[in-house]
Design a protein around this motif. Structure first.
Motif, mmCIF file in Angstrom:
data_model
loop_
_atom_site.group_PDB
_atom_site.id
_atom_site.type_symbol
_atom_site.label_atom_id
_atom_site.label_comp_id
_atom_site.label_asym_id
_atom_site.label_seq_id
_atom_site.Cartn_x
_atom_site.Cartn_y
_atom_site.Cartn_z
ATOM 1 N N GLY A 59 0.791 -1.225 0.000
ATOM 2 C CA GLY A 59 0.000 0.000 0.000
ATOM 3 C C GLY A 59 0.822 1.273 0.000
ATOM 4 N N ILE A 60 2.063 1.227 -0.500
ATOM 5 C CA ILE A 60 2.920 2.421 -0.575
ATOM 6 C C ILE A 60 2.743 3.031 -1.964
ATOM 7 C CG2 ILE A 60 5.272 3.304 -0.424
ATOM 8 C CD1 ILE A 60 5.933 0.883 1.363
ATOM 9 N N ALA A 61 2.121 4.176 -2.034
ATOM 10 C CA ALA A 61 1.750 4.763 -3.337
ATOM 11 C C ALA A 61 2.964 5.107 -4.188
ATOM 12 C CB ALA A 61 0.891 6.009 -3.115
ATOM 13 N N THR A 62 3.987 5.681 -3.570
ATOM 14 C CA THR A 62 5.200 6.063 -4.307
ATOM 15 C C THR A 62 6.418 5.535 -3.560
ATOM 16 O OG1 THR A 62 4.072 8.105 -4.979
ATOM 17 C CG2 THR A 62 6.439 7.982 -5.388
ATOM 18 N N PRO A 63 6.797 4.297 -3.814
ATOM 19 C CA PRO A 63 7.909 3.700 -3.065
ATOM 20 C C PRO A 63 9.228 4.430 -3.326
ATOM 21 C CG PRO A 63 6.647 2.028 -4.254
ATOM 22 C CD PRO A 63 6.197 3.353 -4.768
ATOM 23 N N ARG A 64 9.988 4.594 -2.258
ATOM 24 C CA ARG A 64 11.330 5.157 -2.346
ATOM 25 C C ARG A 64 12.315 3.986 -2.243
ATOM 26 N NH1 ARG A 64 11.186 8.496 2.923
ATOM 27 N NH2 ARG A 64 10.329 6.459 3.504
ATOM 28 N N ILE A 65 13.094 3.787 -3.285
ATOM 29 C CA ILE A 65 13.956 2.610 -3.339
ATOM 30 C C ILE A 65 15.418 3.059 -3.414
ATOM 31 C CG2 ILE A 65 14.509 0.503 -4.595
ATOM 32 C CD1 ILE A 65 11.622 0.536 -5.628
ATOM 33 N N ALA A 66 16.190 2.646 -2.435
ATOM 34 C CA ALA A 66 17.619 2.959 -2.395
ATOM 35 C C ALA A 66 18.388 1.824 -3.073
ATOM 36 C CB ALA A 66 18.083 3.127 -0.954
ATOM 37 N N ILE A 67 19.276 2.185 -3.986
ATOM 38 C CA ILE A 67 20.053 1.197 -4.738
ATOM 39 C C ILE A 67 21.508 1.293 -4.304
ATOM 40 C CG2 ILE A 67 20.624 0.312 -7.032
ATOM 41 C CD1 ILE A 67 17.618 0.507 -6.581
ATOM 42 N N SER A 68 22.053 0.199 -3.832
ATOM 43 C CA SER A 68 23.444 0.221 -3.382
ATOM 44 C C SER A 68 24.395 0.175 -4.567
ATOM 45 C CB SER A 68 23.734 -0.971 -2.471
ATOM 46 O OG SER A 68 23.945 -2.144 -3.237
ATOM 47 N N GLY A 69 25.615 0.598 -4.303
ATOM 48 C CA GLY A 69 26.688 0.313 -5.234
ATOM 49 C C GLY A 69 27.165 -1.114 -5.046
ATOM 50 N N LEU A 70 28.132 -1.492 -5.818
ATOM 51 C CA LEU A 70 28.722 -2.826 -5.700
ATOM 52 C C LEU A 70 30.045 -2.766 -4.953
ATOM 53 C CD1 LEU A 70 28.917 -5.873 -6.511
ATOM 54 C CD2 LEU A 70 30.120 -5.083 -8.573
ATOM 55 N N ASN A 71 30.847 -1.766 -5.263
ATOM 56 C CA ASN A 71 32.208 -1.658 -4.756
ATOM 57 C C ASN A 71 32.274 -0.784 -3.507
ATOM 58 O OD1 ASN A 71 33.605 -3.094 -6.994
ATOM 59 N ND2 ASN A 71 32.675 -1.454 -8.205
ATOM 60 N N PRO A 72 33.388 -0.841 -2.765
ATOM 61 C CA PRO A 72 33.541 0.052 -1.620
ATOM 62 C C PRO A 72 33.348 1.511 -2.027
ATOM 63 C CG PRO A 72 35.284 -1.601 -1.615
ATOM 64 C CD PRO A 72 34.543 -1.746 -2.912
ATOM 65 N N HIS A 73 32.616 2.256 -1.201
ATOM 66 C CA HIS A 73 32.357 3.678 -1.444
ATOM 67 C C HIS A 73 31.687 3.913 -2.791
ATOM 68 C CE1 HIS A 73 36.035 4.548 1.380
ATOM 69 N NE2 HIS A 73 35.065 3.838 1.966
ATOM 70 N N ALA A 74 30.889 2.919 -3.251
ATOM 71 C CA ALA A 74 30.220 3.002 -4.547
ATOM 72 C C ALA A 74 31.205 3.305 -5.665
ATOM 73 C CB ALA A 74 29.092 4.028 -4.520
ATOM 74 N N GLY A 75 32.401 2.748 -5.557
ATOM 75 C CA GLY A 75 33.383 2.832 -6.634
ATOM 76 C C GLY A 75 34.288 4.030 -6.624
ATOM 77 N N GLU A 76 33.999 5.038 -5.793
ATOM 78 C CA GLU A 76 34.836 6.252 -5.752
ATOM 79 C C GLU A 76 35.102 6.788 -7.162
ATOM 80 O OE1 GLU A 76 35.863 8.176 -3.433
ATOM 81 O OE2 GLU A 76 36.224 7.100 -1.560
ATOM 82 N N ASP A 77 34.000 7.054 -7.890
ATOM 83 C CA ASP A 77 34.111 7.611 -9.253
ATOM 84 C C ASP A 77 34.979 6.756 -10.171
ATOM 85 O OD1 ASP A 77 32.468 9.834 -8.763
ATOM 86 O OD2 ASP A 77 34.146 10.925 -7.846
ATOM 87 N N GLY A 78 34.897 5.438 -9.978
ATOM 88 C CA GLY A 78 35.614 4.526 -10.861
ATOM 89 C C GLY A 78 36.978 4.119 -10.378
ATOM 90 N N SER A 79 37.482 4.728 -9.329
ATOM 91 C CA SER A 79 38.827 4.385 -8.876
ATOM 92 C C SER A 79 38.858 3.063 -8.111
ATOM 93 C CB SER A 79 39.399 5.504 -7.997
ATOM 94 O OG SER A 79 38.616 5.679 -6.823
#
Length: 338
Positions: free
Chosen positions: A205-225
């Motif tokens: 019954g959540i009309a507009t779900p807020r979904i958080a998506i994780s990164g894969l790597n530490p610190h979400a990849g640090e801009d590819g580094s």
């Protein structure tokens, strides 16, 4: 007082030598105290009576049909026969275990699809016992998806672990970390999050779900580094999801997603692999987390624990997760019918 669905819940036996019978009996004994929704157990009445005797439980058990379960639930635990007898004692699975567990699951799915039950709640199974009997599915979820197939089309099941404090979904599940990396694609992330968003709307019954998506790597990849999967795999998926109108946020560093203030900013966290999602929820909600399968044409919940052969029949099994699974199934069924 919580509203309950019009039809009872179909509760599967699970592995008969495990703690499924114990926590079922314990939950029924607390039905009035906790205002539990009506449920019936699909299994072998004699086997449940034997377990109740081992536990010293003061319980009335009655043979029932799904249609009668709601009327008798207040005074007796309704047991609907599947035709498969269970002879295994506590902690000692035998040749009857797999047929009894599978017959219960098949009948529960048939009952909910044919309108006799409002949802399926599954007790824990022992995959090793099923594998020895020729079971060819990776687990419970995949078997349920096959039973849900229509015209040969098997739906994509999505595993959510839910608690009042946190809900998580792993994109890749019961595979090695190496295999998880091989399986992870933009397409898999998109299809998973679409199912999550639809499930949060229709089942929660959540009309507009807020979904958080994780990164894969530490610190979400640090801009590819520290790895480029955030840029090459996850970011394209997020763009597609946002174009769908889904409130998908990320990719977020997994190590800062799960503290209390962060959890207040989303309804569900979607993570890239099993432990990334399950370690947080088992830390904050070990006893009351519920396993929910989204993407099926019926509601399915389950306790988030195993068969615990070592304490079966001892009275030590905690029914909290089963009680939470029953309550959540009831809530989801009520939300779906509105």
């Amino acid at each position: 007082m919580a509203a309950h669905p019009a039809k009872p819940l179909a509760l599967t036996l699970g592995e008969p030598a495990g703690i499924g019978p114990d926590i079922t009996i314990a939950a029924w004994l607390r039905r009035r105290e906790l205002n539990l929704p009506a449920f019936y157990l699909l299994g072998d009445e004699a086997a449940i009576a034997r377990r109740a005797k081992v536990l010293g439980a003061d319980i009335r058990i009655t043979s029932s049909s799904a249609g009668e379960a709601d009327a008798v639930f207040a005074e007796a635990l309704p047991v609907v026969a599947t035709g498969a007898h269970a002879t295994a004692g506590p902690g000692s699975p035998d040749a009857s275990s797999a047929p009894a567990a599978l017959a219960s699951i098949r009948q529960a799915v048939a009952d909910v699809r044919e309108g006799r039950a409002s949802a399926v709640v599954t007790n824990p199974i022992a995959k090793s016992v099923l594998y020895r009997a020729g079971f060819r599915h990776p687990g419970h979820t995949e078997f349920l998806a096959e039973l849900a197939a229509v015209d040969g089309r098997v739906p994509q099941p999505v595993m959510m672990l839910w608690s009042p404090r946190l809900a998580v979904v792993p994109v890749t599940i019961h595979v090695s970390l190496r295999e998880a990396l091989a399986q992870l694609t933009s397409e898999l992330i998109v299809s998973t999050v679409r199912i999550v968003a639809a499930g949060l709307k229709s089942r929660f019954g959540i009309a507009t779900p807020r979904i958080a998506i994780s990164g894969l790597n530490p610190h979400a990849g640090e801009d590819g580094s520290l790895g480029d999967e955030e840029q090459t795999v996850i970011a394209p998926a997020l763009e597609t999801l946002r174009n769908d109108g889904i409130d998908a946020r990320g990719p977020l560093p997994a190590d800062t997603m799960f503290h209390e203030a962060a959890r207040n900013l989303y309804d569900c966290a979607v993570c890239m692999y099993h432990d990334q999602a399950l370690i947080p929820i088992k830390t904050v909600a070990f006893d009351d987390a519920v396993n929910v399968t989204l993407g099926l044409p019926f509601i399915r919940t389950s306790p988030d624990h195993g068969t615990a052969f070592d304490i079966a029949g001892t009275g030590k099994a905690n029914p909290a997760s089963l009680i939470a699974a029953l309550r959540l199934a009831s809530r989801m069924a009520a939300a779906t019918s509105e």
